[in-house]
Scaffold this motif. Structure first.
Motif, PDB file in Angstrom:
ATOM      1  N   ILE A  21       0.805  -1.226   0.000  1.00 36.06           N
ATOM      2  CA  ILE A  21       0.000   0.000   0.000  1.00 36.06           C
ATOM      3  C   ILE A  21       0.835   1.271   0.000  1.00 36.06           C
ATOM      4  O   ILE A  21       0.347   2.334  -0.389  1.00 36.06           O
ATOM      5  N   GLN A  65      -7.969   1.530   4.463  1.00 32.06           N
ATOM      6  CA  GLN A  65      -7.326   2.410   5.424  1.00 32.06           C
ATOM      7  C   GLN A  65      -5.820   2.154   5.394  1.00 32.06           C
ATOM      8  O   GLN A  65      -5.373   1.083   4.998  1.00 32.06           O
ATOM      9  N   LYS A  66      -5.062   3.138   5.822  1.00 30.33           N
ATOM     10  CA  LYS A  66      -3.606   3.028   5.791  1.00 30.33           C
ATOM     11  C   LYS A  66      -3.105   2.271   7.015  1.00 30.33           C
ATOM     12  O   LYS A  66      -2.462   2.837   7.906  1.00 30.33           O
ATOM     13  N   GLU A  67      -3.402   0.997   7.054  1.00 28.85           N
ATOM     14  CA  GLU A  67      -2.911   0.117   8.104  1.00 28.85           C
ATOM     15  C   GLU A  67      -2.302  -1.097   7.421  1.00 28.85           C
ATOM     16  O   GLU A  67      -3.021  -1.871   6.773  1.00 28.85           O
ATOM     17  N   TYR A  71      -5.589  -3.365   5.816  1.00 26.54           N
ATOM     18  CA  TYR A  71      -5.821  -2.197   4.962  1.00 26.54           C
ATOM     19  C   TYR A  71      -7.071  -2.267   4.088  1.00 26.54           C
ATOM     20  O   TYR A  71      -7.366  -1.319   3.370  1.00 26.54           O
TER      21      TYR A  71
END
Length: 320
Positions: A21, A65-67, A71
Motif C-alpha cells: 500500500i 485504510q492506511k494500516e 488495509y
C-alpha cells in the motif's frame, strides 16, 4: 452542477491482498475516492462476465485504510449489471494476454451502455505499451519489432549495444542487454523469440539510463510537472523499481515537456486518460496505459495530489 453526488466507482485490479500500500497507485486512487464518500465496487478479472450481451460482475464494496496489516475490508458481495456504475477503472497489471483482451470486450459493453471506462477498452487493445510508442518516430530510439533472429542479429551488429524485451510484460521482467561480442546473443534471441515464434522489441541501449528512466504521468493529456526518475542499481541494466531501481523525484525538463505536449492530443483522442510515459534521456521508450504506477512516490515528495487530479477529472466528466 451537483458536486455532492455520490459516484459508483468500479475498479478491476489484481488481488488487493497482494499489493504494497505504500507504493500502490490503485490504492492511492481508491483512498481519494473514499475520502470523497464515493462508493467503491471492487472486481477482479474472473468477476467479469457477459450474459445475453450485457456486461455483469460479481462485486464487493470495499473500505480501505492506511494500516499495513489491515488495509481493506469487503462487504456486501453482489452481482450487478456494470451499467449501474458511473465509472470503471481498469487497473489490471500485465501480462497483456488474450484474457486481458477478453476483459476489454466485456468492459466495452459497459462503456456502450454509458459507463465511463478508464482507460478506453478499445485503446487498451489497440495501443500495446511497447509498440504504441513507435508511432512517435521523432522521439524514440532506433527500434525493431520482430521475431526473426537474423534481423535481430543485423540490428545488434549495427548498434553494438542493444536492449531486447517482450511486448507483454511489466516491471523490467525478461529484459536483456546484449553488448558487443556477447557470446550469449543466440541463446537470448532464441529464448526471447521462442525460436522465432514470438515477437519482441529491440532497441539501442541508452547510456543515459544511469541518470534515470523517467516515469512521466499524464491525466487527460496534461503532464504532471514532477516525474519519478528510476535509477538502476550498480551492475544492473534495468531501472524499474520492481527490479531494484531507486526512485528520485525530478521536475520535467524541456524535452520531457516537448514529448508530453506532442503526445497529448493523440492520448486524448484515444481516450487514454491516465498514462505513464517512460523517457530515458531525450528518448521515449514506452507508453504505459494498463496500470500506470508512481503516484505514491510523487505525492510523497511534492505538494501535488495526482490521485485527487484523477478523481477531479472523473467527477467533472460525469457531473458535466
Amino acid at each position: 452542477m451537483n458536486k455532492k453526488k455520490i459516484l459508483k466507482i468500479g475498479i478491476v485490479m489484481d488481488p488487493i491482498q497482494n499489493i504494497k500500500i505504500k507504493k500502490d497507485s490503485s490504492f492511492a486512487i481508491l483512498l481519494e475516492a473514499q475520502k470523497r464518500n464515493h462508493q467503491i465496487y471492487y472486481m477482479e478479472m474472473n468477476d467479469l462476465y457477459l450474459k445475453k450481451g450485457h456486461a455483469y460482475a460479481k462485486t464487493r464494496f470495499i473500505r480501505i485504510q492506511k494500516e499495513i496489516n489491515n488495509y481493506f475490508t469487503f462487504t456486501q458481495e453482489q452481482n450487478i449489471s456494470l451499467n449501474e456504475l458511473d465509472v470503471i477503472l481498469m487497473r489490471k497489471d500485465p501480462p497483456f494476454n488474450m484474457e486481458f483482451i477478453y476483459a476489454t470486450y466485456i468492459l466495452e459493453r459497459a462503456e456502450k451502455s454509458g459507463v465511463l471506462v478508464i482507460n478506453k477498452p478499445k485503446s487498451l487493445r489497440d495501443c500495446n505499451e511497447k509498440i504504441f510508442a513507435s508511432i512517435f518516430e521523432k522521439f524514440i530510439p532506433d527500434t525493431l519489432v520482430t521475431r526473426n533472429i537474423s534481423q535481430i542479429h543485423d540490428f545488434w551488429k549495427k548498434n553494438q549495444d542493444i536492449i531486447i524485451k517482450p511486448l507483454d510484460n511489466m516491471g523490467g521482467s525478461s529484459i536483456f542487454r546484449i553488448k558487443e561480442n556477447d557470446v550469449n546473443f543466440l541463446v537470448i534471441s532464441e529464448t526471447m523469440t521462442n525460436y522465432e515464434k514470438k515477437y519482441c522489441m529491440v532497441q539501442t541501449y541508452l547510456p543515459s539510463v544511469k541518470y534515470g528512466d523517467k516515469r512521466i504521468l499524464m491525466i487527460n493529456g496534461k503532464a504532471i510537472p514532477w516525474c519519478v526518475a528510476r535509477i538502476p542499481k550498480k551492475g544492473e541494466t534495468r531501472a524499474n523499481i520492481a527490479a531494484g531501481g531507486t526512485a528520485e523525484i525530478k521536475k520535467l525538463d524541456k524535452k520531457d515537456w516537448e514529448i508530453a505536449n506532442y503526445l497529448s492530443p493523440v492520448l486524448k483522442e484515444k481516450g487514454l486518460i491516465f498514462v505513464g510515459l517512460d523517457v530515458i534521456g531525450d528518448k521515449l521508450t514506452e507508453i504505459n496505459i494498463t496500470s500506470p504506477t508512481c503516484i505514491c512516490e510523487i505525492e510523497l515528495s511534492t505538494n501535488i495530489s495526482i490521485s485527487s487530479m484523477l478523481i477531479d477529472y472523473i467527477e467533472d466528466k460525469i457531473y458535466l
